[in-house]
Design an enzyme around this catalytic site. Structure first.
Site, PDB file in Angstrom:
ATOM      1  N   TYR A   4     -68.696  22.306 -22.628  1.00  0.00           N
ATOM      2  CA  TYR A   4     -67.849  22.867 -23.682  1.00  0.00           C
ATOM      3  C   TYR A   4     -68.186  22.195 -24.997  1.00  0.00           C
ATOM      4  CZ  TYR A   4     -63.596  24.156 -26.276  1.00  0.00           C
ATOM      5  OH  TYR A   4     -62.704  24.637 -27.203  1.00  0.00           O
ATOM      6  N   ASP A  62     -73.677  16.360 -27.606  1.00  0.00           N
ATOM      7  CA  ASP A  62     -72.271  16.516 -27.963  1.00  0.00           C
ATOM      8  C   ASP A  62     -71.514  15.370 -27.311  1.00  0.00           C
ATOM      9  OD1 ASP A  62     -69.628  17.083 -28.239  1.00  0.00           O
ATOM     10  OD2 ASP A  62     -69.798  19.207 -27.729  1.00  0.00           O
ATOM     11  N   LYS A  95     -62.737  13.263 -31.284  1.00  0.00           N
ATOM     12  CA  LYS A  95     -61.771  12.542 -30.458  1.00  0.00           C
ATOM     13  C   LYS A  95     -61.601  11.066 -30.862  1.00  0.00           C
ATOM     14  CE  LYS A  95     -61.647  16.091 -27.022  1.00  0.00           C
ATOM     15  NZ  LYS A  95     -62.644  16.934 -26.407  1.00  0.00           N
TER      16      LYS A  95
END
Ligand SMILES: *Cc1c(COP(=O)(O)O)cnc(C)c1O
Length: 433
Positions: A143, A238, A266
């Site tokens: 994702y 990522d 994050k």
């Protein structure tokens, strides 16, 4: 136990799409309503009904220091007092950027944005601009946020709902995204044989977290690096989930691979909406205002968010908690596996750093196809059982659990007591659903 949250969810649904601002929060695939959280501190969160939970979601990753760390709060408040958005540069942006550049050998220059979605989307545009190629290769179950090009074979919320891609993404966009299977280097080689000269970039979660935690097999990331080099494609890591979480320098530090572009989010904002992408100067100079790849953001580099990120990274740097986190995480997983074995529950566990998953299937999955074999009914019972015993984990089999530096040995022991209780019930044929 959860009556107030149920009422609040009904009220929210009148005004907010589906009652939530991000789909996995809805608890839909475990057949529950979400809990409305009132506050959080350290390893605990508290809902509006007054229940206390040991938290393994931790805002889906950012809260590696646990919730509401005092030092972070104070430094963030100081920034807030100076005003909270100027639309002009501040020293705080340079300060956070310096820390990122020092932590990642692959990064000389960064650009801040407000979410991982934006950062991954912009990294792809930069790779396309840099290479003058249109296609990208991504992995099934990874994702990278919900931008059009990347919402193809995406994990996290979308694998949970079983939608391979979203309605509203034009076929003409999706056709530029080529899918491969995680850990299948031969498959990637085949694709490159046919399409190599059209592929701008390979984008990957170097340690997958959005189909549950799945590690790269030996040589897989290295193989991707050499395929990209051979074909003039960029390699994008990522590390929105893994950056500053697995080590201070992310997964690339563990596996000793240098990607061309790194995407972070994050932990880098410590819980505020911060993400970024970074690379060597020769690539980043393609970005506006220096170059012709356009990217912008009104609130990007927001000073309060930057201050929270800086405070978070400084504590991580000072405390270097990564070994202890890893020790506690592998302890939880091995003890849960021991209990599963004892009570005859089919399960396998994976952990790295402070990320872990418990899969309800005998063999450890190595890609998205494997993980589909997991027993979701067992997962749902595990989830509900834990929730009712004061343990809050992600409401999906296809997510990572996180521990923080505030999770105490007592928290861990209490969690294991709850897990044993649930496994015992399941073994005796008692199910919630
Ligand atoms: C969470 C996540 C994203 C998306 O970040 P948002 O801030 O939710 O847009 C992208 N990539 C990975 C690997 C993630 O874990």
């Amino acid at each position: 136990m959860f009556d107030k949250s149920r009422e609040l969810f009904e009220e929210a649904k009148k005004y907010i799409a589906g009652g939530v601002n991000s789909p996995v929060r809805a608890f839909k695939n475990v057949g529950r309503h979400p809990l409305f959280i009132k506050k959080a501190k350290g390893s605990k969160i508290y809902d509006e009904d007054g229940n206390e939970f040991i938290d393994y979601v931790n805002s889906w990753g950012p809260a590696i220091l646990g919730h509401a760390d005092d030092e972070v709060i104070n430094k963030t408040k100081d920034a807030l007092d100076n005003g909270f958005s100027f639309g002009a540069p501040t020293i705080l942006e340079t300060e956070l950027a310096k820390r990122i550049v020092r932590a990642f050998d692959s990064i000389e220059i960064v650009r801040f944005v407000n979410s991982g979605t934006e950062a991954a989307m912009s990294a792809i545009r930069l790779a396309r601009g840099f290479t003058s190629r249109d296609n990208i290769l991504k992995f099934n179950g990874c994702y990278h946020g919900h931008s059009d090009s990347l919402l193809v074979g995406a994990g996290s919320g979308s694998s949970t709902f079983g939608i391979p891609s979203s309605k509203g993404v034009p076929v003409d966009f999706a056709k530029h995204t080529i899918l491969a299977e995680f850990n299948d280097l031969d498959g990637v080689e085949e694709i490159f044989k046919k399409h190599g000269d059209t592929i701008a970039a390979v984008i990957i979660e170097p340690v997958a977290g959005n189909m549950g935690v799945i590690k790269p097999k030996d040589g897989f990331l290295k193989g991707l690096r050499s395929i990209c080099d051979k074909h003039g494609s960029l390699l994008i890591f990522d590390e929105v989930m893994t950056g500053f979480r697995l080590t201070y320098g992310g997964a690339q530090h563990i596996y000793n691979i240098t990607p061309d572009i790194t995407v972070l989010g994050k932990v880098v904002g410590g819980g505020f909406p911060v993400a970024c992408f970074g690379a060597k100067r020769e690539i980043m100079k393609y970005l506006a205002p220096e170059g012709d790849v356009y990217q912008a953001g009104t609130l990007s580099g927001n000073p309060v968010a930057m201050a929270c990120g800086i405070a978070t990274l400084d504590i991580l740097k000072r405390k270097n908690p990564y070994k202890d986190l890893e020790k506690n995480t592998s302890k939880i997983v091995s003890r849960i596996m021991g209990l599963a074995n004892q009570y005859g529950i089919p399960a396998s566990g994976e952990s790295i750093g402070s990320m872990f998953s418990v899969f309800f299937m005998e063999n450890k999955p190595s890609n998205y196809r494997d993980v589909q074999k997991s027993n979701l009914r067992l997962f749902t019972n595990y989830f509900i059982g834990l929730l009712e015993r004061g343990i809050y984990i992600p409401p999906s089999q296809f997510e990572s659990n996180f521990i923080t530096i505030k999770h105490s040995l007592e928290d861990i022991e209490n969690t294991l007591v709850a897990v044993e209780d649930i496994f015992k019930e399941i073994a005796s044929g008692k199910f919630y659903v």
